[in-house]
Design a protein around this motif. Structure first.
Motif, PDB file in Angstrom:
ATOM      1  N   PHE B 172       0.827  -1.202   0.000  1.00 34.84           N
ATOM      2  CA  PHE B 172       0.000   0.000   0.000  1.00 34.84           C
ATOM      3  C   PHE B 172       0.864   1.256   0.000  1.00 34.84           C
ATOM      4  CE2 PHE B 172      -2.068   3.315   2.574  1.00 34.84           C
ATOM      5  CZ  PHE B 172      -3.135   3.593   1.741  1.00 34.84           C
ATOM      6  N   ALA B 173       1.910   1.249   0.854  1.00 37.57           N
ATOM      7  CA  ALA B 173       2.790   2.407   0.943  1.00 37.57           C
ATOM      8  C   ALA B 173       3.460   2.682  -0.400  1.00 37.57           C
ATOM      9  CB  ALA B 173       3.850   2.185   2.030  1.00 37.57           C
ATOM     10  N   LYS B 174       3.903   1.602  -1.052  1.00 40.59           N
ATOM     11  CA  LYS B 174       4.578   1.789  -2.338  1.00 40.59           C
ATOM     12  C   LYS B 174       3.608   2.354  -3.373  1.00 40.59           C
ATOM     13  CE  LYS B 174       6.669   0.065  -6.302  1.00 40.59           C
ATOM     14  NZ  LYS B 174       6.523  -0.897  -7.375  1.00 40.59           N
ATOM     15  N   ALA B 175       2.395   1.787  -3.434  1.00 45.48           N
ATOM     16  CA  ALA B 175       1.414   2.259  -4.414  1.00 45.48           C
ATOM     17  C   ALA B 175       1.045   3.714  -4.149  1.00 45.48           C
ATOM     18  CB  ALA B 175       0.173   1.379  -4.363  1.00 45.48           C
ATOM     19  N   LEU B 177       2.948   6.042  -2.745  1.00 46.84           N
ATOM     20  CA  LEU B 177       4.043   6.937  -3.107  1.00 46.84           C
ATOM     21  C   LEU B 177       4.281   6.961  -4.614  1.00 46.84           C
ATOM     22  CD1 LEU B 177       6.535   6.065  -0.253  1.00 46.84           C
ATOM     23  CD2 LEU B 177       5.445   8.267  -0.614  1.00 46.84           C
ATOM     24  N   ALA B 178       4.254   5.768  -5.242  1.00 46.39           N
ATOM     25  CA  ALA B 178       4.582   5.690  -6.660  1.00 46.39           C
ATOM     26  C   ALA B 178       3.395   6.065  -7.529  1.00 46.39           C
ATOM     27  CB  ALA B 178       5.065   4.286  -7.012  1.00 46.39           C
ATOM     28  N   GLY B 179       2.207   6.054  -6.974  1.00 43.77           N
ATOM     29  CA  GLY B 179       1.027   6.383  -7.763  1.00 43.77           C
ATOM     30  C   GLY B 179       0.677   5.291  -8.739  1.00 43.77           C
ATOM     31  N   GLY B 180       0.961   4.044  -8.407  1.00 41.88           N
ATOM     32  CA  GLY B 180       0.640   2.928  -9.287  1.00 41.88           C
ATOM     33  C   GLY B 180       1.716   1.875  -9.253  1.00 41.88           C
ATOM     34  N   GLU B 181       1.683   1.002 -10.263  1.00 41.97           N
ATOM     35  CA  GLU B 181       2.619  -0.118 -10.285  1.00 41.97           C
ATOM     36  C   GLU B 181       4.013   0.305 -10.710  1.00 41.97           C
ATOM     37  OE1 GLU B 181       2.205  -3.517  -9.461  1.00 41.97           O
ATOM     38  OE2 GLU B 181       0.552  -2.517  -8.428  1.00 41.97           O
ATOM     39  N   ILE B 182       4.067   1.162 -11.744  1.00 39.62           N
ATOM     40  CA  ILE B 182       5.380   1.531 -12.270  1.00 39.62           C
ATOM     41  C   ILE B 182       5.839   2.867 -11.698  1.00 39.62           C
ATOM     42  CG2 ILE B 182       5.469   0.261 -14.438  1.00 39.62           C
ATOM     43  CD1 ILE B 182       4.228   2.776 -15.742  1.00 39.62           C
ATOM     44  N   ILE B 183       7.164   3.015 -11.643  1.00 40.74           N
ATOM     45  CA  ILE B 183       7.737   4.268 -11.176  1.00 40.74           C
ATOM     46  C   ILE B 183       7.968   5.132 -12.406  1.00 40.74           C
ATOM     47  CG2 ILE B 183       9.741   5.288 -10.074  1.00 40.74           C
ATOM     48  CD1 ILE B 183       9.801   2.522  -8.510  1.00 40.74           C
ATOM     49  N   GLY B 184       7.124   6.120 -12.592  1.00 43.56           N
ATOM     50  CA  GLY B 184       7.193   6.913 -13.816  1.00 43.56           C
ATOM     51  C   GLY B 184       6.568   8.280 -13.628  1.00 43.56           C
ATOM     52  N   PHE B 191       5.853  12.866  -6.034  1.00 39.42           N
ATOM     53  CA  PHE B 191       6.999  13.276  -5.217  1.00 39.42           C
ATOM     54  C   PHE B 191       7.129  14.794  -5.201  1.00 39.42           C
ATOM     55  CE2 PHE B 191      10.128   9.698  -4.214  1.00 39.42           C
ATOM     56  CZ  PHE B 191       9.112   8.785  -4.051  1.00 39.42           C
ATOM     57  N   PHE B 192       6.824  15.411  -6.345  1.00 38.15           N
ATOM     58  CA  PHE B 192       6.881  16.879  -6.397  1.00 38.15           C
ATOM     59  C   PHE B 192       5.876  17.477  -5.415  1.00 38.15           C
ATOM     60  CE2 PHE B 192       5.370  20.927  -8.219  1.00 38.15           C
ATOM     61  CZ  PHE B 192       6.563  21.632  -8.208  1.00 38.15           C
ATOM     62  N   ALA B 193       4.647  16.963  -5.455  1.00 32.41           N
ATOM     63  CA  ALA B 193       3.618  17.481  -4.549  1.00 32.41           C
ATOM     64  C   ALA B 193       4.011  17.256  -3.089  1.00 32.41           C
ATOM     65  CB  ALA B 193       2.280  16.806  -4.842  1.00 32.41           C
ATOM     66  N   ILE B 194       4.535  16.061  -2.795  1.00 33.52           N
ATOM     67  CA  ILE B 194       4.936  15.763  -1.412  1.00 33.52           C
ATOM     68  C   ILE B 194       6.079  16.672  -0.983  1.00 33.52           C
ATOM     69  CG2 ILE B 194       5.949  13.992   0.090  1.00 33.52           C
ATOM     70  CD1 ILE B 194       4.476  11.898  -1.651  1.00 33.52           C
ATOM     71  N   HIS B 195       7.035  16.850  -1.908  1.00 31.81           N
ATOM     72  CA  HIS B 195       8.242  17.623  -1.572  1.00 31.81           C
ATOM     73  C   HIS B 195       7.944  19.109  -1.426  1.00 31.81           C
ATOM     74  CE1 HIS B 195      12.608  18.272  -1.452  1.00 31.81           C
ATOM     75  NE2 HIS B 195      12.407  19.334  -2.198  1.00 31.81           N
ATOM     76  N   VAL B 196       7.007  19.621  -2.216  1.00 32.50           N
ATOM     77  CA  VAL B 196       6.798  21.069  -2.266  1.00 32.50           C
ATOM     78  C   VAL B 196       5.602  21.521  -1.425  1.00 32.50           C
ATOM     79  CG1 VAL B 196       6.301  22.978  -3.840  1.00 32.50           C
ATOM     80  CG2 VAL B 196       7.942  21.235  -4.497  1.00 32.50           C
ATOM     81  N   PHE B 197       4.625  20.659  -1.233  1.00 28.15           N
ATOM     82  CA  PHE B 197       3.444  21.085  -0.487  1.00 28.15           C
ATOM     83  C   PHE B 197       3.233  20.329   0.826  1.00 28.15           C
ATOM     84  CE2 PHE B 197       2.534  22.341  -4.869  1.00 28.15           C
ATOM     85  CZ  PHE B 197       2.351  23.685  -4.661  1.00 28.15           C
TER      86      PHE B 197
END
Lengths: 263, 223
Positions: B172-175, B177-184, B191-197
């Protein structure tokens, strides 16, 4: 604070209209001994420390620009990844037998979980009234052990990483388009000793990198062709053409594989 | 003129008690490096905050050029690094500041630990401080992906694999953060939203609580 009947307020607000606090600092006699007021005495000292810190920080920034590798290529499965340095100790932990493979949970969750959990709950794990480090040997000992482990793991991770290969695998590769119709290209093709190491396409082979790798000027390229680079294994005097051909070739190389404009 | 403006505001908002309270508080001798040089260890917390301020400012300037999508992210960072005036300095300060925050925060943590300052009545402030530590590590992890170069991408792949290995919540944590199955593409915007907001918001709240508690309780006494 004054409260009660007869209070007057600013308009319908709750801000009292009279007896406002005068905007004057506390008298210096209220700071006994070597106690200092925060403003302005101590803040000035803090700013001086901050200024010295900032100078060092800027020197670091100017001396070492932030690194940038080539654009991410998810299909390049041969790339050896490495996190930023402050995660290295966690990363290194996963390389030991009982913290990886079938035991990944131990290295990835259990050990860091216990360590950071203990850090978070330190006030309840060390409840005695003593504050001096020597008077609470268990807490001090555990923290020293943790710091030593972090330093050791980071050190191990740095020492076992192949930094040269890491720099190479991430390096930005220039996209060079070689003009194969140029006269200089024909000159290069006639030089067996050049092709032997730098490859038939000029873009490097097993023994030497692409001839366009470094941004040399025409004069520097000529100098290198004639004198070689003994430190890196390039022999001198391998070029068999005329001086004029040498010049044409050097100009072509210095111009990243294109005939210079205006010719 | 300034005095009149101040009086005008003060009459309406009664700001004098607030800022005089901040300005007039006492700094005891044992934390003042001017009196005991060894008291420089009490500077680490302030320097951490100083670097945080620089991180926020330099980060604000970086977002003027940075584009959080997989086509343009790398190009925009490359442009910022090589073409924008002083871009290399701004990005360099943000890059090195990330490391300096960790270093200074680590030293600050050790100072608080070895002076036993986390003991009653300061337990809550210690907990908030450790939470700030976690937020900082999160900022470091999410910020590392944003340039979208090789090391950024593959460090994130490994990081998310580690997150995935956690029992029960790992997948669940991976999905999340990654927003799905693939890292893309989805991972980068997340990550931008998490990092900036998200994380800066949490950080500001925690810092506010941290400073309020310090001001309320005062700094811990000499050993």
């Amino acid at each position: 604070m004054h409260r009660g009947k007869g209070m007057k307020f600013v308009g319908d607000s709750r801000v009292p209209a009279e007896n406002r606090m005068p905007n004057i600092p506390k008298d210096y006699s209220e700071y006994p001994g070597k106690t200092e007021p925060f403003w302005p005495n101590f803040l000035l000292r803090e700013w001086m420390v901050g200024a010295v810190f900032l100078v060092g920080y800027l020197c670091l920034t100017v001396a070492h620009p932030a690194p940038l590798e080539r654009v991410a290529d998810p299909t390049d499965s041969g790339y050896i990844p490495l996190p930023d340095w402050y995660f290295l100790f966690l990363y290194q932990l996963l390389k030991y037998t009982y913290a990886s493979g079938d035991y990944t949970v131990i290295g990835a969750v259990v050990i860091p979980g216990i360590a950071f959990g203990a850090l978070l709950l330190a006030p309840w794990l060390d409840r005695g009234p003593e504050r001096r480090p020597v008077k609470r040997p268990i807490a001090t000992g555990l923290m020293l052990l943790a710091v030593a482990s972090i330093i050791f793991l980071t050190w191990e991770s740095v020492a076992t990483h192949d930094w040269e290969k890491a720099a190479q695998q991430g390096a930005i590769v220039d996209d060079v388009e070689v003009d194969e119709s140029a006269e200089a290209y024909a000159i290069y093709q006639s030089q067996q000793s050049c092709i032997g190491c730098h490859g038939g396409d000029m873009l490097g082979g097993a023994a030497a990198p692409s001839v366009f790798q470094s941004d040399y000027s025409k004069e520097e390229v000529m100098e290198i062709i004639v004198n070689g680079v003994p430190d890196k294994g390039m022999p001198a005097g391998q070029f068999a053409g005329t001086d004029e051909e040498l010049e044409i070739l050097a100009e072509f190389i210095a111009n990243d594989g294109q005939v210079p404009a205006g010719e | 003129m300034l005095q009149k403006i101040y009086d005008w505001v003060d009459e309406r908002l009664d700001i004098t008690p607030m800022w005089r309270d901040i300005a007039d508080h006492e700094v005891p001798e044992h934390v003042n490096p001017a009196h005991h040089f060894s008291a420089f260890v009490y500077c680490f917390g302030g320097l951490t905050f100083f670097v945080v301020v620089i991180q926020i400012l330099s980060g604000m300037f970086l977002t003027m050029y940075y584009v959080p999508d997989i086509i343009n992210a790398y190009e925009s960072v490359y442009f910022l690094q090589h073409e924008v005036t002083h871009g290399v300095i701004v990005r360099g300060m943000h890059h090195w500041g990330a490391s300096l925050v960790i270093v200074m925060m680590f030293l600050h943590t050790l100072r608080v630990f070895f002076t036993g300052s986390y003991k009653k009545p300061r337990e809550l402030n210690w907990v908030v401080g450790v939470l700030i530590f976690f937020v900082m590590l999160g900022l470091g992890f999410t910020g590392y992906l944003l340039p979208w170069d090789m090391k950024a991408y593959f460090a994130t792949v490994v990081g998310l694999e580690i997150a995935e290995s956690a029992p029960v919540i790992g997948g669940f944590a991976k999905a999340l953060l990654a927003g799905g199955e693939i890292i893309g593409a989805q991972t980068l915007t997340r990550f931008f939203a998490i990092h900036v907001f998200f994380l800066p918001g949490a950080l500001l709240g925690l810092l506010g609580a941290h400073f309020y508690m310090i001001r309320k309780q005062g700094i811990s006494g000499p050993l």
